[in-house]
Write a protein that holds these residues in place. Structure first.
Motif, PDB file in Angstrom:
ATOM      1  N   GLY A 248     -94.300  19.955 -65.185  1.00 49.22           N
ATOM      2  CA  GLY A 248     -93.405  19.698 -64.062  1.00 49.22           C
ATOM      3  C   GLY A 248     -91.984  20.109 -64.390  1.00 49.22           C
ATOM      4  O   GLY A 248     -91.653  20.414 -65.541  1.00 49.22           O
ATOM      5  N   ARG A 249     -91.150  20.111 -63.339  1.00 50.08           N
ATOM      6  CA  ARG A 249     -89.773  20.547 -63.487  1.00 50.08           C
ATOM      7  C   ARG A 249     -88.833  19.351 -63.367  1.00 50.08           C
ATOM      8  O   ARG A 249     -89.028  18.498 -62.490  1.00 50.08           O
ATOM      9  CB  ARG A 249     -89.467  21.561 -62.384  1.00 50.08           C
ATOM     10  CG  ARG A 249     -88.420  22.585 -62.749  1.00 50.08           C
ATOM     11  CD  ARG A 249     -88.214  23.546 -61.579  1.00 50.08           C
ATOM     12  NE  ARG A 249     -86.791  23.644 -61.333  1.00 50.08           N
ATOM     13  CZ  ARG A 249     -86.144  22.980 -60.385  1.00 50.08           C
ATOM     14  NH1 ARG A 249     -86.798  22.212 -59.558  1.00 50.08           N
ATOM     15  NH2 ARG A 249     -84.834  23.120 -60.259  1.00 50.08           N
ATOM     16  N   VAL A 250     -87.854  19.297 -64.212  1.00 50.99           N
ATOM     17  CA  VAL A 250     -86.855  18.230 -64.124  1.00 50.99           C
ATOM     18  C   VAL A 250     -85.991  18.491 -62.892  1.00 50.99           C
ATOM     19  O   VAL A 250     -85.220  19.446 -62.856  1.00 50.99           O
ATOM     20  CB  VAL A 250     -85.969  18.207 -65.393  1.00 50.99           C
ATOM     21  CG1 VAL A 250     -84.911  17.119 -65.294  1.00 50.99           C
ATOM     22  CG2 VAL A 250     -86.825  18.024 -66.646  1.00 50.99           C
ATOM     23  N   SER A 251     -86.157  17.654 -61.846  1.00 46.50           N
ATOM     24  CA  SER A 251     -85.425  17.932 -60.605  1.00 46.50           C
ATOM     25  C   SER A 251     -84.078  17.221 -60.589  1.00 46.50           C
ATOM     26  O   SER A 251     -83.233  17.494 -59.741  1.00 46.50           O
ATOM     27  CB  SER A 251     -86.253  17.496 -59.402  1.00 46.50           C
ATOM     28  OG  SER A 251     -86.382  16.098 -59.398  1.00 46.50           O
ATOM     29  N   LYS A 252     -83.921  16.276 -61.496  1.00 45.02           N
ATOM     30  CA  LYS A 252     -82.643  15.577 -61.594  1.00 45.02           C
ATOM     31  C   LYS A 252     -82.544  14.925 -62.970  1.00 45.02           C
ATOM     32  O   LYS A 252     -83.510  14.374 -63.483  1.00 45.02           O
ATOM     33  CB  LYS A 252     -82.570  14.491 -60.512  1.00 45.02           C
ATOM     34  CG  LYS A 252     -81.166  14.152 -60.095  1.00 45.02           C
ATOM     35  CD  LYS A 252     -81.174  13.571 -58.691  1.00 45.02           C
ATOM     36  CE  LYS A 252     -79.803  13.256 -58.169  1.00 45.02           C
ATOM     37  NZ  LYS A 252     -78.982  14.394 -57.795  1.00 45.02           N
ATOM     38  N   LEU A 253     -81.371  15.035 -63.543  1.00 44.81           N
ATOM     39  CA  LEU A 253     -81.128  14.425 -64.838  1.00 44.81           C
ATOM     40  C   LEU A 253     -79.877  13.559 -64.683  1.00 44.81           C
ATOM     41  O   LEU A 253     -78.857  14.030 -64.186  1.00 44.81           O
ATOM     42  CB  LEU A 253     -80.905  15.517 -65.883  1.00 44.81           C
ATOM     43  CG  LEU A 253     -80.939  15.108 -67.357  1.00 44.81           C
ATOM     44  CD1 LEU A 253     -82.309  14.564 -67.731  1.00 44.81           C
ATOM     45  CD2 LEU A 253     -80.599  16.297 -68.249  1.00 44.81           C
TER      46      LEU A 253
END
Ligand SMILES: Nc1nc2c(ncn2[C@@H]2O[C@H](COP(=O)(O)OP(=O)(O)OP(=O)(O)O)[C@@H](O)[C@H]2O)c(=O)[nH]1
Ligand SMILES: [Mg+2]
Length: 604
Positions: A248-253
């Motif tokens: 998956g992709r980190v959509s918010k950090l």
């Protein structure tokens, strides 16, 4: 790599953890001068504020002399011990607070055991040294003895000690030092808490310890980075506890500072961050480098000791006060809870019935309280302890119980607890007419005892308990001495009837309260149940005797909070919970069926 320290604040309930975190936040200059900060800011949810206790572990961060200090505040109440366990692995040391007067208490033992077993070397903070009855030196000795009992290593026994008054905002290394500010504590944290291990150059290894939810971005995992770095937009692998891997992709950090959260682009080893973009992320899951996923051990925490049945509300008033009443809705809500709360679990058994397993009555009450505030209606049954079989022997949970009470009540309480299979292990005078009693007691013996204890000690006794271990089953314990006053009519309670009934026991209802057949409207003064009519009005005669109604003096009813009700009920009773009401009822509403079953049980 960034210079970081990660600590958790642990202690028995009320020893001042959240208050200390307030001061650490303030004195590190984390709040801007115009910011209006309320007391115990970390206790941010409504029930925490109302009750003045911490329920969920929460993290914050401060910067002190260029060092990032991540702090996790934890709850001290035994029922939320799971919250402490889940965060201990996320930190490199702990601040162990101990009240300078109360000393080592049951939950102090529990948290120390967990912290030492993970290899932490605690910084011991003797708090509330301002208390006139405090005895910091005695308490340091108690802590040392406790560590020794728990097989602490030489290094752990050589713990740093800081004396503090969190509320007044000062700490010091020697009691003779001046009361100034928290500088000595900050310095001790910088010097004594190990820097995070791991390296930014390694592949990513991060583990989630808390979940959060945002309507716009969805599920958020709050996590500690043990190795490598993580960046916004990066593709990583989510490894579930069962080994399943999902890319998956980190959509918010998100980064933390004080009470603020803000978007960040990257974070590195040792830091604590929040990550979004993974729909199925749960507590204990890891995020890893997709090229070489090396997940961290899933978390192991103590198993539940108590279970309560949640069931669809089937009382005659069902559906009249709440929004969510169906089995499906309840199931969904419980599932969501268990996703974030790893100290609890549940199973469905039978139509619309769920067995919820947790650590104690308060933990389960808080869940029920949250659900009713969200608009749920349901019934809950009497808490039961969870037993298990080991080598053919039935085992049940035992608790360590500590009671502080005025001397003159000791005798009565010792006798009462004896009937509940408690074994007294210690009795010490505490001065000023108080005695401390210590017991080992089957958890079963504690169910329903709180109200009785408070009555017996005129509200001056304090009791605290915490899980000890599973031991062989100890036989029958005494339970409620009184029967129930049960309504034999549907309708609204009438003042005149209540007036006539109040000699027979303690009423739970007041005029105009809705009642139904099989609902418990009071506690009988005798040990048997009694069917009564609470809706009968005064015979109307043609001649109105003026002022007759005003002559009726009603004793105020006992208000049954969710906790009181849950404590009060027996196996054949339920608590009906709706957003507006808490009612006690018989499991079997029909009086004829009820009597037939009771008779059968008596003669079987
Ligand atoms: N006298 C005195 N009281 C203190 C001190 N520190 C905290 N208190 C009081 O102790 C009470 C409990 O404080 P909290 O900070 O909520 O304790 P806690 O350990 O976070 O409690 P839980 O999270 O529920 O376990 C509050 O009434 C505080 O004002 C202190 O240094 N001296
Ligand atoms: Mg607290």
């Amino acid at each position: 790599m960034r210079d970081i320290r990660n600590i958790a604040v642990i202690a028995h309930v009320d020893h001042g953890k959240t208050t200390l975190v307030d001061e650490l936040l303030k004195q590190s200059g984390t709040f801007s001068s115009h910011q209006n900060v309320e007391e115990r800011v970390m206790d941010s949810n409504a029930i925490e504020k109302e009750r003045g206790i911490t329920i969920l572990a929460k993290n914050t961060a401060i910067d002190y002399e260029g060092v990032r200090i991540n702090i996790i505040d934890t709850p001290g109440h035994a029922d939320f011990g799971g919250e402490v366990e889940r965060v201990l692995k996320m930190v490199d040391s702990v601040l162990l607070l101990v009240d300078a007067q109360e000393g080592v208490m049951p939950q102090t033992k529990f948290v120390v055991k967990k912290a030492l077993s993970l290899g932490h070397r605690p910084i011991v903070v003797i708090n509330k040294i301002d208390k006139p009855g405090g005895d910091p030196d005695r308490v340091v000795d108690e802590v040392f003895d406790l560590f020794a009992q728990m097989d602490a290593t030489e290094e752990q026994l050589d713990f740093p000690v800081v004396y503090a008054a969190a509320r007044d905002g000062y700490a010091k290394l020697a009691l003779s030092d001046e009361n100034k500010d928290l500088t000595p504590l900050f310095q001790t944290i910088l010097n004594e808490v190990p820097k995070p291990e791991g390296n930014d150059e390694n592949g990513l290894q991060l583990q989630v310890f808390t979940l959060d939810y945002d309507n716009f971005i969805g599920k958020i995992g709050i996590a500690r980075i043990f190795n490598g770095t993580i960046s916004m937009g990066e593709t990583v692998v989510l490894v579930k506890a069962d080994g399943e891997k999902i890319k998956g992709r980190v959509s918010k950090l998100i980064g933390f500072k004080g009470m603020e959260r803000f978007d960040i682009k990257q974070a590195g080893t040792g830091d604590i961050v929040a990550v979004a973009g993974f729909e199925t992320i749960d507590v204990g899951d890891s995020l890893c480098d997709p090229n070489n996923p090396m997940p961290l051990d899933p978390m192991h925490i103590e198993e539940p000791t108590l279970s309560v049945t949640f069931a669809v509300n089937d009382s005659p008033l069902a559906g009249t006060e709440g929004k969510f009443v169906t089995s499906n809705k309840i199931n969904e809500r419980l599932a969501a809870e268990m996703n974030t709360n790893i100290a609890m679990n549940y199973e469905q058994y039978g139509e619309g019935k769920f067995k919820v397993n947790g650590r104690g009555e308060l933990q389960i009450c808080i869940l029920a309280e949250n659900m009713r505030r969200e608009g749920f209606e349901f019934c809950i049954g009497r808490p039961e302890v969870i037993t298990k079989v080991e080598d053919g022997v039935k085992m049940e949970p035992f608790e360590h119980l500590v009671i502080d009470l005025p001397d003159e009540h000791s005798g009565a309480i010792i006798e009462k607890l004896g009937k509940r299979k408690a074994n007294m292990t210690n009795m010490v005078p505490m001065g000023e007419g108080y005695t401390r009693l210590e017991f080992e007691i089957p958890a079963r013996g504690l169910i329903g005892i709180r109200t009785e204890f408070l009555t017996e000690t005129k509200g001056e006794g304090v009791m605290n308990h915490s899980f000890l271990e599973f031991r062989p089953y100890s036989g029958v314990v005494e339970s409620r001495k009184y029967g129930a006053l049960v309504s034999m009519e549907n309708g609204e309670a009438v003042g005149y009837s209540i007036f006539n009934l109040q000699d027979r026991g303690i009423m739970f209802v007041k005029p105009q309260d809705k009642v139904y057949v099989g609902m418990v409207i009071g506690q009988h003064a005798k040990d048997n149940d009694l069917d009564v009519n609470p809706i009968k009005g005064k015979q109307q005669s043609n001649v109105r005797s003026s002022g007759a109604d005003e002559a009726i003096k009603l004793v105020p009813p006992r208000s049954m909070s969710l906790e009181n009700a849950l404590e009060w009920i027996e196996d054949d009773e339920l608590v009906e919970v709706t957003p507006k009401s808490v009612r006690v009822r018989k499991r079997e509403l029909d009086p004829t069926v009820r009597k037939r079953t009771a008779k059968k049980e008596k003669f079987s």
